[in-house]
Design an enzyme around this catalytic site. Structure first.
Site, short mmCIF file in Angstrom:
data_model
loop_
_atom_site.label_atom_id
_atom_site.label_comp_id
_atom_site.label_asym_id
_atom_site.label_seq_id
_atom_site.Cartn_x
_atom_site.Cartn_y
_atom_site.Cartn_z
N LYS A 108 0.85 -1.19 0.00
CA LYS A 108 0.00 0.00 0.00
C LYS A 108 0.88 1.24 0.00
O LYS A 108 1.71 1.43 0.90
CB LYS A 108 -0.92 0.01 1.22
CG LYS A 108 -1.88 1.19 1.24
CD LYS A 108 -2.91 1.04 2.35
CE LYS A 108 -3.93 2.16 2.32
NZ LYS A 108 -4.98 1.97 3.35
N ASP A 163 -12.64 2.53 8.38
CA ASP A 163 -13.38 2.24 7.15
C ASP A 163 -13.68 0.74 6.98
O ASP A 163 -13.27 0.12 5.99
CB ASP A 163 -12.62 2.75 5.92
CG ASP A 163 -12.75 4.26 5.77
OD1 ASP A 163 -13.50 4.85 6.54
OD2 ASP A 163 -12.10 4.81 4.88
#
Length: 488
Positions: A86, A180
């Site tokens: 990421k 999230d």
């Protein structure tokens, strides 16, 4: 796919026949945290650049987040371990020390219910996280965008249990906040078992302390305070329960209205008709409504969710890959001639095939050359390559290594085919480590080139790394099949 209303008869939601949430503090469902996973490691930028073939667009597996822009790449380390990388926008983490400290804390977690964090990289403006690679996509893909079959009810129940277990494990280790939580944060591993992405455990904001959110349906308290709490995570869990019941992303307010009106038909995925019982649907809806309570303190905790969901599990002996409809990793496509040659370690056959293929796969490689290179260095490099090809045809592999090395070191052009040919020459001279390095360099230059994976397999077989070789062989076969389908 759709939800047009099933013929399920709504059940009374205030029934006391079954208790949905067991508020127990001693539910004995410890998630295994002693896994064969390497300890947290700080990687160099070059290692991750090579692993992702220079952060190639071919290796992007997701990119999202308006408030916290980031891109996730798939990659492969030198030891052949598959990883997900990421890459953050620097503004998400302006202070390098806080980034590394936070990553180390998350990297201490180890669970079979997580896609675990393996390490990070913090160099200059780069902020990168490294996690286990999950090859079978996200819950969103299998639930909302399925191709051949909708997700089975037993698999949906398994997903929410694994998710609850992951949250309970993280909470027990002091990481109760998850950023999230949604259907894109749940991934499926090589055995098709659901895992919770570790990336959501990282703080994700400019100051490295507070939290922001990209959730479509935010918890009520976030709208008031701008922060999430452990109870906010449970609210998002309730939203996910609605996703799995309905097969759609339904706003919680609308779902709660349907629940209040006892209209379970409109809330249940029509694809599940005839495959689920009223009791199951009622119980899961009861759990969802508890999780979606307006007041945070009225929501259940992760441990009680695990206890309740464990009672609902179906087909527990059936492997996840069968429930999800994905061929198991042990099954594979038929091998091509080159794949067969690599699996048999038939170096002579590999030589014949590479000689026949030639350089046609170098056509897509961009080589920018200055006038000076064309007139001087370029001529020398091309001559080395020409002589290398000649000795390669004559099977003078030692000379080929020297000549191809001159071409590569000259730096005037980049050729994945030369790397592959030198890889075979190294194998012919009993130099498997050097052969593997060359095959991996070929993949860096051309990330989706199946021949690079095949030569990696041959080198790994020679190194005695049987499992890794089989994985590379399957990867080459899949890339070749994808290429053939695109051409055909």
């Amino acid at each position: 796919m759709g939800s047009q209303g099933s013929k399920l008869v709504p059940c009374c939601l205030d029934s006391t026949n079954k208790t949905a949430v067991i508020e127990a503090s001693d539910v004995g469902d410890e998630v295994n945290s002693t896994l064969d996973i390497p300890a947290f490691h700080e990687y160099t930028y070059e290692q991750l650049k090579n692993a992702t073939s220079g952060f190639s667009v071919d290796n992007i597996v997701s990119e999202n987040g308006e408030k916290a822009p980031n891109v996730v790449y798939k990659g492969k380390l030198e030891n052949q371990m598959r990883i997900a990388v990421k890459r953050f926008n620097k503004m998400a983490w302006p202070y390098s020390r806080e980034f590394v400290e936070e990553a180390r804390l998350v990297g201490q977690l180890r669970s079979s219910k997580l896609a675990n964090l393996l390490g990070c990289c913090c160099t200059n403006d780069e902020r990168l996280l490294v996690a286990e690679y999950m090859p079978h996509s996200t819950l969103a893909k299998h639930l909302f965008h399925w191709d051949t079959q909708p997700m089975k009810w037993a698999m949906r129940l398994r997903v929410v249990l694994h998710l609850a277990e992951a949250l309970e494990y993280c909470t027990s280790r002091g990481r109760a906040l998850f950023h999230d939580l949604n259907a894109y944060r749940i991934l499926f591993d090589g055995d098709s078992n659901p895992r919770l992405s570790c990336f959501g455990l990282m703080k994700n904001s400019k100051d490295g302390k507070s939290y922001s959110t990209n959730l479509a349906f935010t918890p009520p308290e976030y709208l008031r305070t701008g922060r999430i709490t452990p109870e906010s995570v449970i609210y998002s869990f309730g939203s996910l329960l609605l996703d799995l019941i309905s097969g759609k992303h339904i706003p919680p307010s609308h779902a709660l209205d349907l629940i209040h009106d006892r209209n379970l038909q409109m809330l249940t995925d029509s694809c599940l008709e005839g495959h689920i019982s009223n009791d199951d649907v009622t119980e899961l809806i009861r759990l969802a409504s508890r999780c979606l309570q307006y007041e945070p303190q009225e929501r259940p905790n992760a441990r009680s969710l695990v206890a309740a969901l464990a009672l609902l599990q179906k087909e527990t002996e059936v492997p996840s890959h069968l429930l999800l409809g994905i061929p198991h990793s042990n099954s594979s496509l038929p091998l091509s001639a080159l794949g067969e040659a690599c699996s048999r370690r038939d170096l002579t056959a590999i030589h014949e095939i590479l000689e026949k293929i030639g350089y046609k796969d170098d056509e897509g490689v961009t080589n920018e050359l200055s006038f000076q290179l064309w007139t001087d260095q370029m001529q020398q490099c091309l001559e080395s390559k020409k002589q290398g090809d000649s000795t390669f045809r004559r099977k003078d592999y030692k000379s080929s290594i020297d000549l191809y090395t001159q071409f590569i070191d000259g730096g005037a052009m980049i050729s994945p085919t030369v790397f592959v040919r030198r890889s075979l020459c190294h194998l012919m001279n009993d130099m498997p480590k050097e052969a593997l390095d060359d095959a991996m360099q070929a993949q860096v230059v051309s990330p989706v080139w199946h021949i690079a994976s095949y030569l990696q397999a041959a080198a790994l077989f020679a190194l005695g790394m049987e499992n890794e070789a089989q994985t590379a062989l399957k990867e080459g076969t899949a890339l070749e099949a994808k290429r053939n389908n695109a051409d055909g």
